[in-house]
Design a protein around this motif. Structure first.
Motif, PDB file in Angstrom:
ATOM      1  N   GLN A   1       0.813  -1.210   0.000  1.00  0.00           N
ATOM      2  CA  GLN A   1       0.000   0.000   0.000  1.00  0.00           C
ATOM      3  C   GLN A   1       0.846   1.259   0.000  1.00  0.00           C
ATOM      4  O   GLN A   1       2.036   1.237   0.353  1.00  0.00           O
ATOM      5  CB  GLN A   1      -0.923   0.008   1.220  1.00  0.00           C
ATOM      6  CG  GLN A   1      -0.189  -0.004   2.555  1.00  0.00           C
ATOM      7  CD  GLN A   1      -1.138  -0.044   3.729  1.00  0.00           C
ATOM      8  OE1 GLN A   1      -2.034   0.787   3.845  1.00  0.00           O
ATOM      9  NE2 GLN A   1      -0.960  -1.020   4.610  1.00  0.00           N
ATOM     10  N   LEU A   2       0.216   2.358  -0.392  1.00  0.00           N
ATOM     11  CA  LEU A   2       0.818   3.677  -0.296  1.00  0.00           C
ATOM     12  C   LEU A   2      -0.191   4.576   0.405  1.00  0.00           C
ATOM     13  O   LEU A   2      -1.352   4.665  -0.004  1.00  0.00           O
ATOM     14  CB  LEU A   2       1.167   4.235  -1.667  1.00  0.00           C
ATOM     15  CG  LEU A   2       2.010   5.520  -1.632  1.00  0.00           C
ATOM     16  CD1 LEU A   2       3.046   5.503  -2.743  1.00  0.00           C
ATOM     17  CD2 LEU A   2       1.122   6.754  -1.769  1.00  0.00           C
ATOM     18  N   ASP A   3       0.258   5.237   1.470  1.00  0.00           N
ATOM     19  CA  ASP A   3      -0.614   6.001   2.355  1.00  0.00           C
ATOM     20  C   ASP A   3      -0.193   7.464   2.334  1.00  0.00           C
ATOM     21  O   ASP A   3       0.899   7.809   2.762  1.00  0.00           O
ATOM     22  CB  ASP A   3      -0.498   5.414   3.765  1.00  0.00           C
ATOM     23  CG  ASP A   3      -1.245   6.203   4.830  1.00  0.00           C
ATOM     24  OD1 ASP A   3      -1.686   7.326   4.557  1.00  0.00           O
ATOM     25  OD2 ASP A   3      -1.373   5.686   5.957  1.00  0.00           O
ATOM     26  N   ALA A   4      -1.093   8.308   1.823  1.00  0.00           N
ATOM     27  CA  ALA A   4      -0.878   9.752   1.861  1.00  0.00           C
ATOM     28  C   ALA A   4      -2.105  10.388   2.510  1.00  0.00           C
ATOM     29  O   ALA A   4      -2.924  11.021   1.865  1.00  0.00           O
ATOM     30  CB  ALA A   4      -0.660  10.306   0.456  1.00  0.00           C
ATOM     31  N   GLY A   5      -2.243  10.146   3.807  1.00  0.00           N
ATOM     32  CA  GLY A   5      -3.416  10.631   4.528  1.00  0.00           C
ATOM     33  C   GLY A   5      -4.583   9.678   4.448  1.00  0.00           C
ATOM     34  O   GLY A   5      -5.745  10.098   4.387  1.00  0.00           O
ATOM     35  N   ALA A   6      -4.301   8.377   4.494  1.00  0.00           N
ATOM     36  CA  ALA A   6      -5.324   7.355   4.270  1.00  0.00           C
ATOM     37  C   ALA A   6      -6.425   7.358   5.313  1.00  0.00           C
ATOM     38  O   ALA A   6      -7.539   6.885   5.046  1.00  0.00           O
ATOM     39  CB  ALA A   6      -4.680   5.971   4.223  1.00  0.00           C
ATOM     40  N   ASP A   7      -6.164   7.862   6.509  1.00  0.00           N
ATOM     41  CA  ASP A   7      -7.152   7.810   7.582  1.00  0.00           C
ATOM     42  C   ASP A   7      -7.790   9.168   7.869  1.00  0.00           C
ATOM     43  O   ASP A   7      -8.459   9.352   8.891  1.00  0.00           O
ATOM     44  CB  ASP A   7      -6.508   7.247   8.847  1.00  0.00           C
ATOM     45  CG  ASP A   7      -6.025   5.818   8.634  1.00  0.00           C
ATOM     46  OD1 ASP A   7      -6.825   4.993   8.144  1.00  0.00           O
ATOM     47  OD2 ASP A   7      -4.842   5.532   8.900  1.00  0.00           O
TER      48      ASP A   7
END
Length: 291
Positions: free
Chosen positions: A31-37
């Protein structure tokens, strides 16, 4: 992944938006998370949750997708597409309403389906799938009504006023239909893995998402004949979103959710639309490079 995150954030900045993104390889979990939450306003992206709910209820026998629904001209939910823009009485099946809701984001079709299904059922479905930060508060007609109420006597023409925008419930995730990028990629992954509903119905959901007509956001990042993009957009003043799945001919499949907000209230901002495709492609290419 650090370099990819930097490029994603730079692309958001260059386009003049604040953006949040989550991308996941459906088969490996990379995965790649750029503000996922980050809590986000879903706008019409929430029609995906309704679509899955509709097919879940069809699978359990609680409704028949061929059931016919009457739609008289008066009382339709406003919108620029589909039944909302038509003038004559219409009668069609639930599954054809689902097509209009998904392919052209028809608000009237969505609310007719919600009238049959109910918001509570949509929230039960998202809860069952573990989407703990996803919640439907309003029908689409109710959502649009909050815009009119919060804008006040100035009406739609003052929705470009920054002071007015700050009081719109529709732009506050705490007071409107909401989710997170991670929840949306989890939902898409469940649909593509036949986990959200029975395989027959998951395939129907995938088909409808693949029929969406808008090429200017997610799909713009993948202008290749052999790459398939299926998705659902969402739009409100200053907000542009899309969630979807990108499938490559080698079997790679990637769920991507991109939500953006801009300080510029203009309705037409090509850079803000296209950055959704740009950042999605950066994320997917980074995931593919890992494998």
């Amino acid at each position: 992944m650090t370099d990819a995150l930097g490029r994603v954030r730079a692309a958001f900045a260059e386009a003049g938006v604040t953006g949040w993104l989550h991308a996941v390889d459906i088969d490996t979990g990379a995965q790649l998370d750029a503000g996922a939450d980050q809590p986000v306003c879903t706008a019409s992206v929430h029609k995906l949750c309704l679509l899955v709910t509709l097919h879940e209820l069809a699978d359990t026998g609680d409704l028949d997708l061929t059931e016919q629904v009457d739609c008289p001209p008066l009382g339709r939910t406003p919108g620029p597409t589909g039944l909302a823009a038509m003038r004559d009485p219409v009668r069609m099946s639930l599954r054809d309403l689902a097509y209009l809701m998904t392919a052209v984001s028809d608000n009237t079709a969505a609310d007719l389906l919600l009238g049959r299904v109910g918001l509570d059922a949509v929230n039960r479905t998202t809860a069952r799938l573990g989407l703990t930060r996803t919640h439907a508060v309003h029908t689409f007609g109710e959502l649009l009504a909050t815009l009119r109420q919060d804008a006040g006597p100035g009406g739609a023409r003052i929705l470009t006023d920054p002071h007015v925008l700050t009081r719109l419930r529709a732009l506050d995730p705490a007071r409107t239909n909401r989710s997170t990028p991670r929840d949306m990629t989890r939902l898409l992954s469940a649909v593509w893995r036949d986990e959200a509903c029975a395989p027959e119905h998951a395939a129907a959901v995938r088909r409808l998402l693949g029929l969406q007509v808008w090429p200017h956001r997610l799909a713009s990042g993948f202008p290749f004949d052999d790459v398939h993009v299926a998705g659902k957009t969402g739009t409100l003043p200053t907000l542009r979103n899309e969630v979807g799945v990108v499938e490559y001919p080698d079997g790679g499949r990637y769920a991507v959710a991109v939500f953006t907000r801009t300080a510029n209230p203009a309705a037409t901002l090509p850079a803000a639309d296209s950055v959704i495709g740009t950042t999605a492609r950066l994320a997917v290419e980074a995931l593919r490079a890992r494998t």
